[in-house]
Write an enzyme that holds these catalytic residues in place. Structure first.
Site, short mmCIF file in Angstrom:
data_model
loop_
_atom_site.label_atom_id
_atom_site.label_comp_id
_atom_site.label_asym_id
_atom_site.label_seq_id
_atom_site.Cartn_x
_atom_site.Cartn_y
_atom_site.Cartn_z
N HIS A 138 3.82 3.06 -3.75
CA HIS A 138 3.72 4.20 -4.67
C HIS A 138 2.84 5.32 -4.11
O HIS A 138 2.76 6.39 -4.72
CB HIS A 138 3.21 3.74 -6.05
CG HIS A 138 1.75 3.45 -6.13
ND1 HIS A 138 1.23 2.18 -5.98
CD2 HIS A 138 0.69 4.26 -6.35
CE1 HIS A 138 -0.09 2.23 -6.11
NE2 HIS A 138 -0.44 3.48 -6.35
N SER A 167 -5.68 3.25 -4.81
CA SER A 167 -4.32 2.76 -4.54
C SER A 167 -4.03 2.64 -3.04
O SER A 167 -4.36 3.53 -2.25
CB SER A 167 -3.29 3.70 -5.17
OG SER A 167 -3.28 3.57 -6.56
N GLY A 168 -3.40 1.54 -2.68
CA GLY A 168 -3.02 1.31 -1.29
C GLY A 168 -4.13 0.73 -0.44
O GLY A 168 -3.90 0.29 0.68
N ASP A 202 5.57 -3.31 -4.04
CA ASP A 202 4.79 -2.08 -3.89
C ASP A 202 4.02 -2.10 -2.58
O ASP A 202 2.80 -2.25 -2.54
CB ASP A 202 3.84 -1.93 -5.09
CG ASP A 202 3.12 -0.59 -5.11
OD1 ASP A 202 3.56 0.32 -4.39
OD2 ASP A 202 2.12 -0.47 -5.84
#
Length: 202
Positions: A5, A147-148, A53
């Protein structure tokens, strides 16, 4: 490696290695453009909770290994972290649900919450899948902007292994009780990762 994402079609990316304090240039930083970003083909941008994801980033050149820039290992394929394993999340995400974005890299100790616990109805219920890892609790958590980022855990040989990439947190807040940070479980995608690397990320 990052979360699916985090990648938008048509965008160009670069990776900053050896970064610590984003407000100053300290010297060890290496900025490398991303030649290619490959998102898992089954990732659904409309429903992160479906899983998959994960994305791989091919750099335009090799990184220079230094005291500040070192690789981490991949976990064994299919490996499941035991409940309570102490791992670490790191990133420049918000310091609290509505808090500030820090300049200095943050690190937080997150004990792993196994699938049996995390999938209970009053926890994440059906939103969490077996291809995910839950970690953390009601005081330390990943947050918006992380995120990530990696979930790093010590391996049997003393080397650090990347067992997860930050996928999502609760909409009620980053450190909501019974809503630990949810990571993509890297060990579920080892075959896909190796296939892409062997085929030069087609």
């Amino acid at each position: 490696m990052t979360a699916g994402h985090c990648i938008s079609s048509g965008q160009k990316y670069r990776v900053m290695l050896g970064e610590y304090n984003r407000s100053v240039i300290e010297g060890p930083e290496q900025t490398i453009t991303v030649e290619k970003a490959i998102v898992h083909p089954q990732y659904d941008s409309n429903d992160v909770a479906k899983g998959y994801d994960i994305a791989l980033l091919k750099l335009s050149k090799c990184a220079e290994l230094t005291d500040e820039v070192q690789p981490a290992c991949l976990p064994p394929a299919g490996y499941i972290l035991p409940h309570g394993t102490e791992c670490y999340v790191s990133g420049w995400g918000r310091l609290s649900t509505n808090g500030q974005l820090p300049n200095i890299l943050q690190e937080g100790l997150l004990p792993v919450v196994d699938y049996k616990h995390c999938s209970q109805r009053d926890w994440w219920d059906f939103y969490v899948k077996e291809t995910m890892v839950c970690a953390g609790g009601d005081k330390v958590a990943g947050c918006y902007g992380d995120s990530g980022g990696p979930l790093n855990c010590p391996g049997e040989d003393g080397e650090w292994e990347v067992h997860g990439t930050v996928s999502f947190v609760s909409g009620n807040g980053c450190d909501t009780i019974k809503k630990p940070t949810v990571f993509t479980r890297v060990s579920a995608y080892i075959n896909w990762i190796k296939e892409k690397i062997e085929n030069n990320l087609p």
